[in-house]
Design a protein around this motif. Structure first.
Motif, PDB file in Angstrom:
ATOM      1  N   ARG A  33      33.467 -34.040  86.693  1.00  0.00           N
ATOM      2  CA  ARG A  33      33.477 -32.577  86.551  1.00  0.00           C
ATOM      3  C   ARG A  33      34.612 -31.953  87.358  1.00  0.00           C
ATOM      4  O   ARG A  33      35.311 -31.043  86.886  1.00  0.00           O
ATOM      5  CB  ARG A  33      32.141 -31.995  87.027  1.00  0.00           C
ATOM      6  N   GLN A  34      34.788 -32.412  88.588  1.00  0.00           N
ATOM      7  CA  GLN A  34      35.828 -31.845  89.444  1.00  0.00           C
ATOM      8  C   GLN A  34      37.219 -32.148  88.896  1.00  0.00           C
ATOM      9  O   GLN A  34      38.102 -31.281  88.878  1.00  0.00           O
ATOM     10  CB  GLN A  34      35.673 -32.386  90.865  1.00  0.00           C
ATOM     11  N   LYS A  35      37.410 -33.374  88.442  1.00  0.00           N
ATOM     12  CA  LYS A  35      38.708 -33.736  87.856  1.00  0.00           C
ATOM     13  C   LYS A  35      39.008 -32.882  86.625  1.00  0.00           C
ATOM     14  O   LYS A  35      40.141 -32.440  86.416  1.00  0.00           O
ATOM     15  CB  LYS A  35      38.719 -35.209  87.467  1.00  0.00           C
ATOM     16  N   LEU A  36      37.983 -32.664  85.804  1.00  0.00           N
ATOM     17  CA  LEU A  36      38.183 -31.894  84.584  1.00  0.00           C
ATOM     18  C   LEU A  36      38.523 -30.439  84.908  1.00  0.00           C
ATOM     19  O   LEU A  36      39.409 -29.841  84.278  1.00  0.00           O
ATOM     20  CB  LEU A  36      36.924 -31.962  83.720  1.00  0.00           C
ATOM     21  N   ALA A  37      37.830 -29.860  85.873  1.00  0.00           N
ATOM     22  CA  ALA A  37      38.117 -28.479  86.265  1.00  0.00           C
ATOM     23  C   ALA A  37      39.540 -28.354  86.794  1.00  0.00           C
ATOM     24  O   ALA A  37      40.263 -27.403  86.460  1.00  0.00           O
ATOM     25  CB  ALA A  37      37.108 -28.021  87.319  1.00  0.00           C
ATOM     26  N   LEU A  38      39.962 -29.301  87.614  1.00  0.00           N
ATOM     27  CA  LEU A  38      41.319 -29.255  88.160  1.00  0.00           C
ATOM     28  C   LEU A  38      42.357 -29.487  87.071  1.00  0.00           C
ATOM     29  O   LEU A  38      43.454 -28.920  87.119  1.00  0.00           O
ATOM     30  CB  LEU A  38      41.469 -30.288  89.276  1.00  0.00           C
TER      31      LEU A  38
END
Length: 268
Positions: A33-38
């Motif tokens: 999720r964090q990678k996708l948001a970034l």
């Protein structure tokens, strides 16, 4: 101190560099999720926004599910908390709102390509402009080597990609490539990781910009195939994608500290 490597072959030096990469480039501690948001924020800054058009997705932990953004939010508004978890029918399993109906072709690609973990589909300016000419992406510069012979071309526009027909057409045209240029539309990147997909999406827009500039100046010369393949294989390695992404993530967090809502690991 006397140099000890000046007589080494290129193959030996490349292997030494690969060994060093494995030692010095750490796996990211960020969640999917964090990678996708970034990735959403980094690509927004790189000119990939086109209003609410485009989707960036990544496989979730349960087979047949993936994360995507909520319809109505721009790439610059995506956080790890407001991403949706959907199934292949685009039913929302977790989160508020609805997914973009155009996500349907992502389901087709994920089904056809078990190796793909992340899909980026955007309409950046130069990619969109190149798509209007109905010509394939031509990789003829070293920095673009990860896309050499790895970007397919769909010459016929199938219309708005919300039906199963478009999913079949786009996934078939993509084949086993990492990317595809869609005539009169945009591009799709199908990455083996979020890191790779983000890196290749950055490259494809720059590649289109370079191609348009070179076409305006003259005839583009082709790269020597053997050397181009060597450069492709050298630059399209997981550790290089991880290193690229770590830089994009650091830069995105400086510009968009709101992208991550939970605890953030020191290693991006």
């Amino acid at each position: 101190m006397t140099a000890t490597t000046l007589g080494d072959s290129k193959q030996v030096l490349m292997q030494r560099a690969l060994d060093a990469l494995s030692s010095h480039v750490q796996d990211s501690l960020l969640t999917t999720r964090q990678k996708l948001a970034l990735t959403c924020r980094a690509l927004f800054d790189a000119g990939h926004d086109s209003g609410l058009a485009g989707q960036i997705t990544a496989r979730a932990e349960k087979p047949g599910t993936y994360y995507t953004q909520q319809l109505g939010l721009g790439f610059d508004e995506i956080t790890d908390a407001n991403l949706l978890l959907v199934d292949e029918d685009l039913n929302v399993l977790d989160g508020q709102g609805m997914a973009n109906p155009a996500n349907r072709f992502h389901s087709w690609i994920y089904r056809a390509r078990p190796d793909v973990q992340c899909i980026v589909h955007t309409h950046p300016f130069h990619v969109a402009a190149l798509s209007m000419l109905e010509v394939p992406l031509q990789v003829s510069q070293m920095d673009m080597a990860p896309l050499y012979d790895d970007c397919a071309f769909l010459p016929d526009w199938p219309g708005v990609p919300v039906g199963n027909e478009e999913g079949e057409i786009i996934s078939a045209a993509l084949g086993d490539k990492k990317a595809i240029l869609l005539a009169h539309h945009g591009h799709v990147v199908a990455g083996a990781s979020v890191e790779e997909a983000c890196s290749l999406a950055m490259l494809i827009e720059r590649a289109a910009k370079l191609q348009l500039a070179a076409m305006a100046a003259g005839t583009i010369a082709e790269l020597p195939p053997r050397l181009a393949r060597e450069a492709h294989d050298w630059t399209l390695r997981p550790k290089r994608s991880q290193a690229n992404f770590a830089y994009y993530a650091r830069r995105a967090l400086v510009r968009h500290p709101d992208a991550l809502t939970g605890d953030q690991p020191n290693n991006h």
